[in-house]
Motif scaffolding. Structure first.
Motif, mmCIF file in Angstrom:
data_model
loop_
_atom_site.group_PDB
_atom_site.id
_atom_site.type_symbol
_atom_site.label_atom_id
_atom_site.label_comp_id
_atom_site.label_asym_id
_atom_site.label_seq_id
_atom_site.Cartn_x
_atom_site.Cartn_y
_atom_site.Cartn_z
ATOM 1 N N MET A 1 0.861 -1.164 0.000
ATOM 2 C CA MET A 1 0.000 0.000 0.000
ATOM 3 C C MET A 1 0.906 1.224 0.000
ATOM 4 O O MET A 1 2.037 1.184 0.470
ATOM 5 C CB MET A 1 -0.926 -0.019 1.217
ATOM 6 N N PHE A 2 0.347 2.326 -0.528
ATOM 7 C CA PHE A 2 1.126 3.554 -0.652
ATOM 8 C C PHE A 2 0.318 4.750 -0.160
ATOM 9 O O PHE A 2 -0.897 4.812 -0.373
ATOM 10 C CB PHE A 2 1.508 3.804 -2.114
ATOM 11 N N VAL A 3 1.013 5.675 0.479
ATOM 12 C CA VAL A 3 0.455 6.978 0.806
ATOM 13 C C VAL A 3 1.115 7.959 -0.154
ATOM 14 O O VAL A 3 2.340 8.059 -0.203
ATOM 15 C CB VAL A 3 0.756 7.384 2.268
ATOM 16 N N LEU A 4 0.295 8.627 -0.942
ATOM 17 C CA LEU A 4 0.780 9.645 -1.859
ATOM 18 C C LEU A 4 0.408 10.992 -1.274
ATOM 19 O O LEU A 4 -0.784 11.309 -1.140
ATOM 20 C CB LEU A 4 0.141 9.480 -3.241
ATOM 21 N N GLU A 5 1.398 11.767 -0.886
ATOM 22 C CA GLU A 5 1.151 13.083 -0.319
ATOM 23 C C GLU A 5 1.492 14.140 -1.355
ATOM 24 O O GLU A 5 2.622 14.198 -1.846
ATOM 25 C CB GLU A 5 1.968 13.313 0.950
ATOM 26 N N LEU A 6 0.507 14.935 -1.717
ATOM 27 C CA LEU A 6 0.687 16.018 -2.672
ATOM 28 C C LEU A 6 0.911 17.307 -1.905
ATOM 29 O O LEU A 6 0.203 17.595 -0.939
ATOM 30 C CB LEU A 6 -0.560 16.215 -3.535
ATOM 31 N N THR A 7 1.875 18.101 -2.350
ATOM 32 C CA THR A 7 2.101 19.429 -1.803
ATOM 33 C C THR A 7 2.048 20.411 -2.966
ATOM 34 O O THR A 7 2.765 20.228 -3.960
ATOM 35 C CB THR A 7 3.466 19.515 -1.097
ATOM 36 N N TYR A 8 1.188 21.404 -2.853
ATOM 37 C CA TYR A 8 1.070 22.383 -3.919
ATOM 38 C C TYR A 8 2.330 23.233 -4.001
ATOM 39 O O TYR A 8 2.888 23.645 -2.978
ATOM 40 C CB TYR A 8 -0.143 23.288 -3.711
ATOM 41 N N THR A 9 2.759 23.488 -5.223
ATOM 42 C CA THR A 9 3.943 24.307 -5.489
ATOM 43 C C THR A 9 3.556 25.581 -6.228
ATOM 44 O O THR A 9 4.434 26.314 -6.677
ATOM 45 C CB THR A 9 4.966 23.519 -6.317
ATOM 46 N N ALA A 10 2.263 25.809 -6.371
ATOM 47 C CA ALA A 10 1.740 26.982 -7.066
ATOM 48 C C ALA A 10 0.540 27.492 -6.277
ATOM 49 O O ALA A 10 -0.012 26.776 -5.441
ATOM 50 C CB ALA A 10 1.317 26.596 -8.490
ATOM 51 N N PRO A 11 0.122 28.721 -6.552
ATOM 52 C CA PRO A 11 -1.064 29.248 -5.866
ATOM 53 C C PRO A 11 -2.293 28.372 -6.128
ATOM 54 O O PRO A 11 -2.421 27.750 -7.191
ATOM 55 C CB PRO A 11 -1.246 30.638 -6.481
ATOM 56 N N VAL A 12 -3.197 28.346 -5.157
ATOM 57 C CA VAL A 12 -4.401 27.519 -5.246
ATOM 58 C C VAL A 12 -5.213 27.864 -6.492
ATOM 59 O O VAL A 12 -5.859 26.988 -7.078
ATOM 60 C CB VAL A 12 -5.242 27.652 -3.957
ATOM 61 N N GLU A 13 -5.168 29.099 -6.934
ATOM 62 C CA GLU A 13 -5.908 29.476 -8.143
ATOM 63 C C GLU A 13 -5.418 28.670 -9.355
ATOM 64 O O GLU A 13 -6.222 28.249 -10.189
ATOM 65 C CB GLU A 13 -5.761 30.981 -8.425
ATOM 66 N N ARG A 14 -4.120 28.430 -9.455
ATOM 67 C CA ARG A 14 -3.584 27.613 -10.555
ATOM 68 C C ARG A 14 -3.972 26.156 -10.376
ATOM 69 O O ARG A 14 -4.253 25.456 -11.339
ATOM 70 C CB ARG A 14 -2.055 27.750 -10.634
ATOM 71 N N VAL A 15 -3.979 25.681 -9.128
ATOM 72 C CA VAL A 15 -4.425 24.312 -8.831
ATOM 73 C C VAL A 15 -5.876 24.150 -9.282
ATOM 74 O O VAL A 15 -6.227 23.170 -9.953
ATOM 75 C CB VAL A 15 -4.265 23.998 -7.330
ATOM 76 N N ASP A 16 -6.710 25.115 -8.942
ATOM 77 C CA ASP A 16 -8.133 25.038 -9.286
ATOM 78 C C ASP A 16 -8.358 24.973 -10.796
ATOM 79 O O ASP A 16 -9.321 24.354 -11.251
ATOM 80 C CB ASP A 16 -8.905 26.209 -8.681
ATOM 81 N N GLU A 17 -7.487 25.583 -11.581
ATOM 82 C CA GLU A 17 -7.611 25.529 -13.033
ATOM 83 C C GLU A 17 -7.474 24.098 -13.562
ATOM 84 O O GLU A 17 -8.008 23.763 -14.613
ATOM 85 C CB GLU A 17 -6.552 26.417 -13.691
ATOM 86 N N LEU A 18 -6.760 23.254 -12.827
ATOM 87 C CA LEU A 18 -6.516 21.865 -13.233
ATOM 88 C C LEU A 18 -7.373 20.867 -12.467
ATOM 89 O O LEU A 18 -7.248 19.653 -12.672
ATOM 90 C CB LEU A 18 -5.028 21.530 -13.037
ATOM 91 N N LEU A 19 -8.241 21.360 -11.583
ATOM 92 C CA LEU A 19 -8.977 20.483 -10.677
ATOM 93 C C LEU A 19 -9.895 19.509 -11.419
ATOM 94 O O LEU A 19 -9.944 18.327 -11.081
ATOM 95 C CB LEU A 19 -9.769 21.306 -9.664
ATOM 96 N N GLU A 20 -10.597 19.961 -12.436
ATOM 97 C CA GLU A 20 -11.508 19.074 -13.153
ATOM 98 C C GLU A 20 -10.740 17.912 -13.796
ATOM 99 O O GLU A 20 -11.165 16.755 -13.706
ATOM 100 C CB GLU A 20 -12.278 19.856 -14.213
ATOM 101 N N ALA A 21 -9.611 18.199 -14.414
ATOM 102 C CA ALA A 21 -8.798 17.143 -15.024
ATOM 103 C C ALA A 21 -8.223 16.213 -13.950
ATOM 104 O O ALA A 21 -8.160 14.991 -14.148
ATOM 105 C CB ALA A 21 -7.672 17.755 -15.856
ATOM 106 N N HIS A 22 -7.835 16.760 -12.817
ATOM 107 C CA HIS A 22 -7.304 15.955 -11.710
ATOM 108 C C HIS A 22 -8.374 14.998 -11.191
ATOM 109 O O HIS A 22 -8.098 13.811 -10.967
ATOM 110 C CB HIS A 22 -6.812 16.885 -10.597
ATOM 111 N N VAL A 23 -9.609 15.480 -11.023
ATOM 112 C CA VAL A 23 -10.696 14.639 -10.524
ATOM 113 C C VAL A 23 -11.012 13.530 -11.531
ATOM 114 O O VAL A 23 -11.242 12.370 -11.139
ATOM 115 C CB VAL A 23 -11.945 15.482 -10.184
ATOM 116 N N ALA A 24 -10.982 13.822 -12.819
ATOM 117 C CA ALA A 24 -11.207 12.784 -13.841
ATOM 118 C C ALA A 24 -10.104 11.734 -13.775
ATOM 119 O O ALA A 24 -10.365 10.527 -13.886
ATOM 120 C CB ALA A 24 -11.269 13.412 -15.228
#
Length: 99
Positions: A1-24
């Protein structure tokens, strides 16, 4: 089993731009049976994914294909562990320690 920990390296606004693709991307890996849980960290500076598998290289490939990674908005820290004790619903993922 694996724990994958993501840490944002950009502002949340840039993360949100990719959120739909990430959820898919997440949805596809849930359908494959690779991911069993995921969610945002609080405070919202990244996320956590629980993944099943025996091949670290495959998990690293999966993380590299995340739209967040491709888009340059997060970094991954991957920790492998042997789940020797679980809640009843996670019993199929339980493993014995190697001798």
């Amino acid at each position: 089993m694996f724990v994958l920990e993501l840490t944002y390296t950009a502002p949340v606004e840039r993360v949100d731009e990719l959120l739909e693709a990430h959820v898919a991307w997440l949805d596809g890996l849930y359908e494959e049976g690779v991911f069993i849980a995921s969610g945002r960290k609080n405070p919202r500076d990244g996320g956590v994914i629980l993944a099943v598998g025996d091949d670290r290289a495959r998990i690293e490939e999966i993380a590299a294909a995340d739209p967040f990674t491709v888009g340059g908005v997060c970094e991954y820290r991957i920790t492998e562990f042997i789940a020797t004790k679980t809640a009843p619903g996670l019993a199929p993922y339980r493993r014995q320690l190697p001798s």
